[in-house]
Design a protein around this motif. Structure first.
Motif, PDB file in Angstrom:
ATOM      1  N   PHE A   1       0.834  -1.209   0.000  1.00  0.00           N
ATOM      2  CA  PHE A   1       0.000   0.000   0.000  1.00  0.00           C
ATOM      3  C   PHE A   1       0.866   1.256   0.000  1.00  0.00           C
ATOM      4  O   PHE A   1       0.565   2.239  -0.658  1.00  0.00           O
ATOM      5  N   GLU A   2       1.956   1.215   0.696  1.00  0.00           N
ATOM      6  CA  GLU A   2       2.843   2.370   0.829  1.00  0.00           C
ATOM      7  C   GLU A   2       3.561   2.726  -0.474  1.00  0.00           C
ATOM      8  O   GLU A   2       4.155   3.800  -0.573  1.00  0.00           O
ATOM      9  N   ALA A   3       3.508   1.862  -1.477  1.00  0.00           N
ATOM     10  CA  ALA A   3       4.125   2.164  -2.781  1.00  0.00           C
ATOM     11  C   ALA A   3       3.290   3.175  -3.570  1.00  0.00           C
ATOM     12  O   ALA A   3       3.754   3.725  -4.562  1.00  0.00           O
ATOM     13  N   PHE A   4       2.056   3.425  -3.124  1.00  0.00           N
ATOM     14  CA  PHE A   4       1.163   4.378  -3.787  1.00  0.00           C
ATOM     15  C   PHE A   4       1.408   5.777  -3.247  1.00  0.00           C
ATOM     16  O   PHE A   4       1.501   5.985  -2.035  1.00  0.00           O
ATOM     17  N   SER A   5       1.514   6.756  -4.148  1.00  0.00           N
ATOM     18  CA  SER A   5       1.593   8.152  -3.728  1.00  0.00           C
ATOM     19  C   SER A   5       0.796   9.001  -4.709  1.00  0.00           C
ATOM     20  O   SER A   5       0.514   8.577  -5.834  1.00  0.00           O
ATOM     21  N   TYR A   6       0.411  10.196  -4.288  1.00  0.00           N
ATOM     22  CA  TYR A   6      -0.402  11.075  -5.109  1.00  0.00           C
ATOM     23  C   TYR A   6      -0.021  12.522  -4.873  1.00  0.00           C
ATOM     24  O   TYR A   6       0.541  12.876  -3.832  1.00  0.00           O
ATOM     25  N   SER A   7      -0.337  13.354  -5.837  1.00  0.00           N
ATOM     26  CA  SER A   7      -0.083  14.783  -5.713  1.00  0.00           C
ATOM     27  C   SER A   7      -1.280  15.455  -5.063  1.00  0.00           C
ATOM     28  O   SER A   7      -2.421  15.088  -5.326  1.00  0.00           O
ATOM     29  N   GLY A   8      -1.004  16.447  -4.259  1.00  0.00           N
ATOM     30  CA  GLY A   8      -2.073  17.213  -3.636  1.00  0.00           C
ATOM     31  C   GLY A   8      -2.520  18.394  -4.469  1.00  0.00           C
ATOM     32  O   GLY A   8      -3.487  19.065  -4.136  1.00  0.00           O
ATOM     33  N   SER A   9      -1.858  18.650  -5.591  1.00  0.00           N
ATOM     34  CA  SER A   9      -2.178  19.847  -6.371  1.00  0.00           C
ATOM     35  C   SER A   9      -2.677  19.566  -7.786  1.00  0.00           C
ATOM     36  O   SER A   9      -3.156  20.473  -8.461  1.00  0.00           O
ATOM     37  N   CYS A  10      -2.552  18.322  -8.270  1.00  0.00           N
ATOM     38  CA  CYS A  10      -2.999  18.009  -9.632  1.00  0.00           C
ATOM     39  C   CYS A  10      -3.246  16.510  -9.734  1.00  0.00           C
ATOM     40  O   CYS A  10      -2.995  15.769  -8.790  1.00  0.00           O
ATOM     41  N   PHE A  11      -3.731  16.067 -10.892  1.00  0.00           N
ATOM     42  CA  PHE A  11      -3.913  14.639 -11.097  1.00  0.00           C
ATOM     43  C   PHE A  11      -2.562  14.028 -11.465  1.00  0.00           C
ATOM     44  O   PHE A  11      -2.069  14.183 -12.574  1.00  0.00           O
ATOM     45  N   GLU A  12      -1.967  13.389 -10.483  1.00  0.00           N
ATOM     46  CA  GLU A  12      -0.714  12.662 -10.694  1.00  0.00           C
ATOM     47  C   GLU A  12      -0.588  11.640  -9.582  1.00  0.00           C
ATOM     48  O   GLU A  12      -0.702  11.979  -8.406  1.00  0.00           O
ATOM     49  N   ILE A  13      -0.390  10.381  -9.974  1.00  0.00           N
ATOM     50  CA  ILE A  13      -0.211   9.306  -9.002  1.00  0.00           C
ATOM     51  C   ILE A  13       1.014   8.487  -9.404  1.00  0.00           C
ATOM     52  O   ILE A  13       1.466   8.531 -10.541  1.00  0.00           O
ATOM     53  N   ALA A  14       1.523   7.735  -8.445  1.00  0.00           N
ATOM     54  CA  ALA A  14       2.637   6.831  -8.699  1.00  0.00           C
ATOM     55  C   ALA A  14       2.427   5.562  -7.893  1.00  0.00           C
ATOM     56  O   ALA A  14       1.894   5.596  -6.783  1.00  0.00           O
ATOM     57  N   ILE A  15       2.827   4.453  -8.477  1.00  0.00           N
ATOM     58  CA  ILE A  15       2.875   3.176  -7.766  1.00  0.00           C
ATOM     59  C   ILE A  15       4.269   2.631  -8.034  1.00  0.00           C
ATOM     60  O   ILE A  15       4.599   2.312  -9.184  1.00  0.00           O
ATOM     61  N   GLY A  16       5.062   2.599  -6.980  1.00  0.00           N
ATOM     62  CA  GLY A  16       6.466   2.235  -7.164  1.00  0.00           C
ATOM     63  C   GLY A  16       7.103   3.200  -8.150  1.00  0.00           C
ATOM     64  O   GLY A  16       6.873   4.410  -8.083  1.00  0.00           O
ATOM     65  N   PRO A  17       7.870   2.701  -9.113  1.00  0.00           N
ATOM     66  CA  PRO A  17       8.524   3.585 -10.080  1.00  0.00           C
ATOM     67  C   PRO A  17       7.637   3.997 -11.261  1.00  0.00           C
ATOM     68  O   PRO A  17       8.082   4.753 -12.121  1.00  0.00           O
ATOM     69  N   SER A  18       6.403   3.531 -11.322  1.00  0.00           N
ATOM     70  CA  SER A  18       5.491   3.869 -12.425  1.00  0.00           C
ATOM     71  C   SER A  18       4.688   5.117 -12.078  1.00  0.00           C
ATOM     72  O   SER A  18       4.222   5.271 -10.950  1.00  0.00           O
ATOM     73  N   HIS A  19       4.510   6.023 -13.078  1.00  0.00           N
ATOM     74  CA  HIS A  19       3.790   7.288 -12.885  1.00  0.00           C
ATOM     75  C   HIS A  19       2.650   7.410 -13.883  1.00  0.00           C
ATOM     76  O   HIS A  19       2.765   6.967 -15.025  1.00  0.00           O
ATOM     77  N   PHE A  20       1.575   8.086 -13.433  1.00  0.00           N
ATOM     78  CA  PHE A  20       0.368   8.269 -14.246  1.00  0.00           C
ATOM     79  C   PHE A  20      -0.158   9.678 -14.032  1.00  0.00           C
ATOM     80  O   PHE A  20      -0.294  10.126 -12.897  1.00  0.00           O
ATOM     81  N   SER A  21      -0.486  10.380 -15.129  1.00  0.00           N
ATOM     82  CA  SER A  21      -1.009  11.748 -15.011  1.00  0.00           C
ATOM     83  C   SER A  21      -1.727  12.137 -16.291  1.00  0.00           C
ATOM     84  O   SER A  21      -1.851  11.335 -17.225  1.00  0.00           O
ATOM     85  N   TYR A  22      -2.193  13.416 -16.357  1.00  0.00           N
ATOM     86  CA  TYR A  22      -2.758  13.977 -17.581  1.00  0.00           C
ATOM     87  C   TYR A  22      -1.757  13.930 -18.727  1.00  0.00           C
ATOM     88  O   TYR A  22      -2.120  13.860 -19.874  1.00  0.00           O
ATOM     89  N   ARG A  23      -0.485  14.031 -18.381  1.00  0.00           N
ATOM     90  CA  ARG A  23       0.569  14.149 -19.389  1.00  0.00           C
ATOM     91  C   ARG A  23       0.992  12.814 -19.972  1.00  0.00           C
ATOM     92  O   ARG A  23       1.571  12.770 -21.047  1.00  0.00           O
TER      93      ARG A  23
END
Length: 189
Positions: A87-109
């Motif tokens: 669960f701790e491998a998940f992180s998110y941005s507080g200012s825009c749509f951007e998440i990460a799971i481990g070294p993988s990143h996902f966003s609008y871009r």
């Protein structure tokens, strides 16, 4: 993509909590402790339409435990891989749509994928251009309309992009798929 930064100070956390209704594509589960799921569905279709890949990053909190995950689905063969992370491998941005799971990143871009698991080795980067977003208003913050304000709904839904152009490729199990010139779509639950 840059690393994802969660809201840190008490003021940042409060601002995030108060504004997330008007930003339904952002992570909504901050503070959840039981019975919760949140995931984003990224669909990629190659220019010729021969290759279709869906990538679903998300989190699951259940009585049996909690974890984050990335699911990969080949839309042509129906092959599916579900890669579980702490669960701790998940992180998110507080200012825009951007998440990460481990070294993988996902966003609008775009997506930056880096999965090394016993079941699948998946890597790649796909950039998104010209996303078509749903206009938001004070009384209609997203695809759910006024239902966005109803507390305790069974499920909340969001559309991140109705369509966008793709540029990049995915490599899974040694095979590479070129998605340049293709189309993408992103939604979430």
């Amino acid at each position: 993509m840059n690393s994802v930064t969660k809201p840190g100070t008490a003021i940042e956390k409060l601002r995030y909590q108060l504004t997330r209704t008007w930003h339904p594509v952002r992570f909504q589960g901050s503070g959840r402790r039981s019975r919760y799921f949140e995931g984003w569905y990224f669909k990629q279709v190659s220019r010729a339409g021969d290759d279709i890949w869906s990538i679903i990053p998300g989190i699951s909190i259940a009585q049996s435990g909690r974890h984050s995950f990335i699911q990969l689905i080949n839309g042509k063969t129906a092959e599916t891989w579900y890669v579980e992370y702490p669960f701790e491998a998940f992180s998110y941005s507080g200012s825009c749509f951007e998440i990460a799971i481990g070294p993988s990143h996902f966003s609008y871009r775009g997506i930056s994928l880096e999965i090394e698991d016993a079941s699948i080795d998946a890597r790649g980067a796909i950039e998104f251009a010209n996303p078509v977003r749903l206009p938001a208003t004070v009384f209609n913050p997203g695809i759910m309309g006024w239902y966005s304000f109803v507390p305790f709904m069974e499920c909340y839904h969001g559309v991140v992009s109705f369509g966008h152009r793709l540029s990049g490729n995915l490599t899974l199990a040694g095979q590479t798929w070129d998605m340049t010139g293709g189309k993408g779509y992103i939604e979430k639950d």
